[in-house]
Design an enzyme around this catalytic site. Structure first.
Site, PDB file in Angstrom:
ATOM      1  N   SER A  12       0.828  -1.199   0.000  1.00 57.67           N
ATOM      2  CA  SER A  12       0.000   0.000   0.000  1.00 57.67           C
ATOM      3  C   SER A  12       0.864   1.252   0.000  1.00 57.67           C
ATOM      4  O   SER A  12       1.833   1.365   0.750  1.00 57.67           O
ATOM      5  CB  SER A  12      -0.898   0.029   1.238  1.00 57.67           C
ATOM      6  OG  SER A  12      -1.523   1.296   1.326  1.00 57.67           O
ATOM      7  N   HIS A  37      -0.826  -0.851  -4.383  1.00 57.31           N
ATOM      8  CA  HIS A  37      -2.176  -0.612  -3.869  1.00 57.31           C
ATOM      9  C   HIS A  37      -2.289   0.855  -3.453  1.00 57.31           C
ATOM     10  O   HIS A  37      -1.519   1.332  -2.618  1.00 57.31           O
ATOM     11  CB  HIS A  37      -2.426  -1.545  -2.682  1.00 57.31           C
ATOM     12  CG  HIS A  37      -3.815  -1.498  -2.152  1.00 57.31           C
ATOM     13  ND1 HIS A  37      -4.894  -2.053  -2.817  1.00 57.31           N
ATOM     14  CD2 HIS A  37      -4.313  -0.948  -1.020  1.00 57.31           C
ATOM     15  CE1 HIS A  37      -5.991  -1.868  -2.105  1.00 57.31           C
ATOM     16  NE2 HIS A  37      -5.678  -1.182  -1.017  1.00 57.31           N
ATOM     17  N   ASP A  39      -4.577   3.611  -1.794  1.00 55.27           N
ATOM     18  CA  ASP A  39      -5.747   3.828  -0.946  1.00 55.27           C
ATOM     19  C   ASP A  39      -6.194   5.277  -1.038  1.00 55.27           C
ATOM     20  O   ASP A  39      -5.518   6.183  -0.550  1.00 55.27           O
ATOM     21  CB  ASP A  39      -5.413   3.477   0.507  1.00 55.27           C
ATOM     22  CG  ASP A  39      -5.434   1.976   0.749  1.00 55.27           C
ATOM     23  OD1 ASP A  39      -6.406   1.324   0.345  1.00 55.27           O
ATOM     24  OD2 ASP A  39      -4.462   1.465   1.345  1.00 55.27           O
ATOM     25  N   MET A  41      -8.851   7.967   0.129  1.00 57.43           N
ATOM     26  CA  MET A  41      -9.850   8.203   1.182  1.00 57.43           C
ATOM     27  C   MET A  41     -10.349   9.640   1.083  1.00 57.43           C
ATOM     28  O   MET A  41      -9.555  10.551   0.866  1.00 57.43           O
ATOM     29  CB  MET A  41      -9.214   8.002   2.558  1.00 57.43           C
ATOM     30  CG  MET A  41      -8.582   6.644   2.754  1.00 57.43           C
ATOM     31  SD  MET A  41      -7.878   6.533   4.404  1.00 57.43           S
ATOM     32  CE  MET A  41      -7.128   4.901   4.326  1.00 57.43           C
ATOM     33  N   HIS A  70      -7.860   1.690  -4.889  1.00 58.99           N
ATOM     34  CA  HIS A  70      -8.953   1.349  -3.962  1.00 58.99           C
ATOM     35  C   HIS A  70      -9.637   2.645  -3.557  1.00 58.99           C
ATOM     36  O   HIS A  70      -9.126   3.404  -2.732  1.00 58.99           O
ATOM     37  CB  HIS A  70      -8.328   0.620  -2.756  1.00 58.99           C
ATOM     38  CG  HIS A  70      -9.316   0.235  -1.700  1.00 58.99           C
ATOM     39  ND1 HIS A  70      -8.921  -0.160  -0.441  1.00 58.99           N
ATOM     40  CD2 HIS A  70     -10.677   0.177  -1.709  1.00 58.99           C
ATOM     41  CE1 HIS A  70      -9.999  -0.437   0.280  1.00 58.99           C
ATOM     42  NE2 HIS A  70     -11.066  -0.237  -0.454  1.00 58.99           N
ATOM     43  N   MET A  72     -11.955   4.535  -1.571  1.00 59.43           N
ATOM     44  CA  MET A  72     -12.792   4.565  -0.363  1.00 59.43           C
ATOM     45  C   MET A  72     -13.458   5.933  -0.336  1.00 59.43           C
ATOM     46  O   MET A  72     -13.145   6.791   0.489  1.00 59.43           O
ATOM     47  CB  MET A  72     -11.922   4.343   0.875  1.00 59.43           C
ATOM     48  CG  MET A  72     -11.456   2.906   1.013  1.00 59.43           C
ATOM     49  SD  MET A  72     -10.240   2.713   2.324  1.00 59.43           S
ATOM     50  CE  MET A  72      -8.749   2.987   1.386  1.00 59.43           C
ATOM     51  N   MET A 141     -12.474  -6.653   2.576  1.00 56.80           N
ATOM     52  CA  MET A 141     -11.818  -5.868   3.631  1.00 56.80           C
ATOM     53  C   MET A 141     -11.688  -6.749   4.878  1.00 56.80           C
ATOM     54  O   MET A 141     -12.677  -7.289   5.375  1.00 56.80           O
ATOM     55  CB  MET A 141     -12.644  -4.627   3.982  1.00 56.80           C
ATOM     56  CG  MET A 141     -12.670  -3.544   2.921  1.00 56.80           C
ATOM     57  SD  MET A 141     -11.060  -2.904   2.399  1.00 56.80           S
ATOM     58  CE  MET A 141     -10.337  -2.379   3.966  1.00 56.80           C
ATOM     59  N   ASP A 177      -7.468  -6.950   2.171  1.00 55.81           N
ATOM     60  CA  ASP A 177      -6.894  -5.645   2.501  1.00 55.81           C
ATOM     61  C   ASP A 177      -7.095  -5.366   3.983  1.00 55.81           C
ATOM     62  O   ASP A 177      -8.231  -5.273   4.455  1.00 55.81           O
ATOM     63  CB  ASP A 177      -7.614  -4.579   1.659  1.00 55.81           C
ATOM     64  CG  ASP A 177      -6.991  -3.196   1.780  1.00 55.81           C
ATOM     65  OD1 ASP A 177      -5.993  -3.044   2.519  1.00 55.81           O
ATOM     66  OD2 ASP A 177      -7.511  -2.272   1.136  1.00 55.81           O
TER      67      ASP A 177
HETATM   68 ZN    ZN Z   1      -6.958  -0.528   0.414  1.00 54.80          ZN
END
Ligand code: ZN
Length: 192
Positions: A12, A37, A39, A41, A70, A72, A141, A177
């Site tokens: 990540s 990866h 992330d 957010m 990913h 989110m 998750m 994850d």
């Molecule tokens: Zn993730």
């Protein structure tokens, strides 16, 4: 059971030194990572804000590895075009964030990206039943998303097995994850 040959490692970007992303991307590549990866957010779907498409674009230029993005984020359709512009490798949205999950996944697949859906710990495996033909990735998750360093939820292993059963006959990867380490990676992979 999956053979080890099918296991891919996607470090990540949240664990990277953001003051030196280019070097960190090269180091992950040299260390043998299969994917990066990313992330994303938004401070709404999850409590924290991490990074946006400008940083994704910078990461894209730091490595030849596919980006496993990913998202989110709440209402991902609004921001999808920006992320698609930054990278069309693999884009994962949360089932809980999509009112029209089938349409969102079809949009991602239409631009040539691998479409993925992420499932929060409480979300049943069978939400993927009617979108399986669009999916290249199901991300289970193994923590509630939003923070790094949380403890792995062992109760997700039967769910991973359920997802694996639902994907039997489909060309789709399962990704996990959160809280994955040397101690639990064996039982996670054995689950599916
Ligand atoms: Zn993730």
């Amino acid at each position: 059971m999956v053979s080890e040959a099918h296991i891919q490692i996607a470090p990540s970007v949240l664990a990277a030194d953001f003051s030196n992303l280019g070097q960190q991307g090269r180091e992950a590549t040299e260390a043998g990572a299969d994917l990066i990866h990313v992330d994303v957010m938004d401070g709404r779907f999850v409590p924290n804000i991490s990074l946006g498409e400008v940083v994704v674009d910078a990461i894209r230029r730091s490595t030849h590895l596919p980006l496993n993005i990913h998202l989110m984020i709440a209402e991902p359709d609004q921001l999808l075009p920006s992320f698609i512009k930054a990278s069309t490798d693999q884009i994962i949205v949360h089932a809980e964030a999509c009112t029209h999950l089938h349409r969102t996944l079809a949009h991602i697949a239409d631009v040539g990206a691998i479409a993925g859906v992420a499932l929060n710990p409480h979300t049943p495996a069978d939400v993927i039943s009617h979108v399986r033909d669009l999916l290249g990735i199901v991300l289970v998750m193994t923590v509630s998303p939003g923070f790094g360093g949380q403890a792995y939820i062992h109760a997700m292993e039967p769910k991973i097995a359920e997802v694996a059963a639902l994907l039997d006959g489909y060309d789709c990867d399962i990704e996990v994850d959160g809280g994955i380490n040397a101690d639990n990676v064996k039982t996670v992979t054995e689950a599916g």
